[in-house]
Design a protein around this motif. Sequence first.
Motif, short mmCIF file in Angstrom:
data_model
loop_
_atom_site.label_atom_id
_atom_site.label_comp_id
_atom_site.label_asym_id
_atom_site.label_seq_id
_atom_site.Cartn_x
_atom_site.Cartn_y
_atom_site.Cartn_z
N GLU A 57 0.83 -1.21 0.00
CA GLU A 57 0.00 0.00 0.00
C GLU A 57 0.86 1.26 0.00
OE1 GLU A 57 -4.20 -1.48 1.93
OE2 GLU A 57 -2.67 -0.72 3.33
N GLU A 58 1.93 1.25 0.77
CA GLU A 58 2.81 2.43 0.84
C GLU A 58 3.66 2.58 -0.42
OE1 GLU A 58 5.10 2.24 4.44
OE2 GLU A 58 3.30 2.03 5.68
N THR A 59 4.20 1.50 -0.91
CA THR A 59 5.11 1.56 -2.05
C THR A 59 4.39 1.90 -3.35
OG1 THR A 59 6.56 -0.06 -1.00
CG2 THR A 59 6.84 0.27 -3.37
N TYR A 60 3.25 1.26 -3.56
CA TYR A 60 2.55 1.41 -4.85
C TYR A 60 1.32 2.30 -4.75
CZ TYR A 60 5.81 -2.18 -6.09
OH TYR A 60 6.97 -2.87 -6.31
N ARG A 61 1.06 2.81 -3.55
CA ARG A 61 -0.10 3.70 -3.33
C ARG A 61 -1.39 3.06 -3.81
NH1 ARG A 61 3.35 8.80 -5.14
NH2 ARG A 61 4.50 9.03 -3.20
N ILE A 62 -1.55 1.81 -3.39
CA ILE A 62 -2.77 1.07 -3.70
C ILE A 62 -3.47 0.77 -2.39
CG2 ILE A 62 -1.89 0.04 -5.83
CD1 ILE A 62 -1.37 -2.56 -4.23
N SER A 63 -4.72 0.39 -2.48
CA SER A 63 -5.48 -0.03 -1.31
C SER A 63 -5.84 -1.50 -1.49
CB SER A 63 -6.75 0.82 -1.18
OG SER A 63 -7.49 0.38 -0.08
N VAL A 64 -5.46 -2.31 -0.52
CA VAL A 64 -5.79 -3.72 -0.56
C VAL A 64 -7.07 -3.92 0.24
CG1 VAL A 64 -5.01 -6.05 -0.01
CG2 VAL A 64 -3.34 -4.33 -0.74
N GLU A 65 -8.11 -4.33 -0.44
CA GLU A 65 -9.43 -4.50 0.18
C GLU A 65 -9.51 -5.86 0.87
OE1 GLU A 65 -11.35 -1.90 0.19
OE2 GLU A 65 -10.04 -0.81 -1.19
N ASP A 66 -10.44 -5.97 1.81
CA ASP A 66 -10.60 -7.23 2.56
C ASP A 66 -10.81 -8.43 1.65
OD1 ASP A 66 -10.25 -5.87 4.93
OD2 ASP A 66 -12.38 -5.84 5.45
N ASP A 67 -11.62 -8.27 0.60
CA ASP A 67 -11.91 -9.40 -0.28
C ASP A 67 -10.74 -9.76 -1.18
OD1 ASP A 67 -12.12 -7.20 -1.98
OD2 ASP A 67 -13.90 -7.94 -3.01
N GLU A 68 -9.68 -8.96 -1.14
CA GLU A 68 -8.48 -9.24 -1.93
C GLU A 68 -7.40 -9.96 -1.11
OE1 GLU A 68 -8.65 -5.53 -5.05
OE2 GLU A 68 -7.86 -5.13 -3.05
N LEU A 69 -7.67 -10.17 0.16
CA LEU A 69 -6.73 -10.84 1.06
C LEU A 69 -6.83 -12.36 0.90
CD1 LEU A 69 -7.26 -8.66 4.25
CD2 LEU A 69 -5.46 -8.46 2.54
N VAL A 70 -6.44 -12.82 -0.26
CA VAL A 70 -6.51 -14.25 -0.57
C VAL A 70 -5.16 -14.71 -1.10
CG1 VAL A 70 -9.01 -14.25 -1.02
CG2 VAL A 70 -7.42 -13.74 -2.88
N PRO A 71 -4.84 -15.99 -0.92
CA PRO A 71 -3.55 -16.50 -1.39
C PRO A 71 -3.29 -16.25 -2.88
CG PRO A 71 -4.61 -18.11 0.03
CD PRO A 71 -5.61 -17.01 -0.20
N GLU A 72 -4.35 -16.27 -3.66
CA GLU A 72 -4.18 -16.05 -5.10
C GLU A 72 -3.55 -14.70 -5.41
OE1 GLU A 72 -6.97 -17.09 -3.65
OE2 GLU A 72 -7.23 -19.12 -4.45
N ASN A 73 -3.67 -13.76 -4.47
CA ASN A 73 -3.10 -12.42 -4.66
C ASN A 73 -1.79 -12.20 -3.92
OD1 ASN A 73 -5.26 -11.59 -6.26
ND2 ASN A 73 -6.40 -10.80 -4.53
#
Length: 96
Positions: A57-73
């Motif tokens: 999130e800090e390096t790429y200025r992205i937001s990781v959403e709860d539904d994105e917290l999966v091993p595939e990502n």
Amino acid sequence: MSDTMVQSNEVKTALKDFLVSNFLFGQNSLQFDDGDSFLEKGIIDSTGILELISYLEETYRISVEDDELVPENLDSVNAVDAFVRRKLNGEAGANS
């Protein structure tokens, strides 16, 4: 590093540097391939995933959403690379 034209090798290189510095304590003795599971190889534990998310999130200025917290990502260099590039390209969803 929020440039949407970020290259795959740039994400992978920066991620590997982060992993070695923060989880392998500067020791690159544990060899791992880009497709290896962080959890299965013992590189990152569940707490480490939170550190990884903060780094992304800090390096790429992205937001990781709860539904994105999966091993595939988030469970390998290849997975994180693809996820970051999808986010930077504005693609929504956990595994678009």
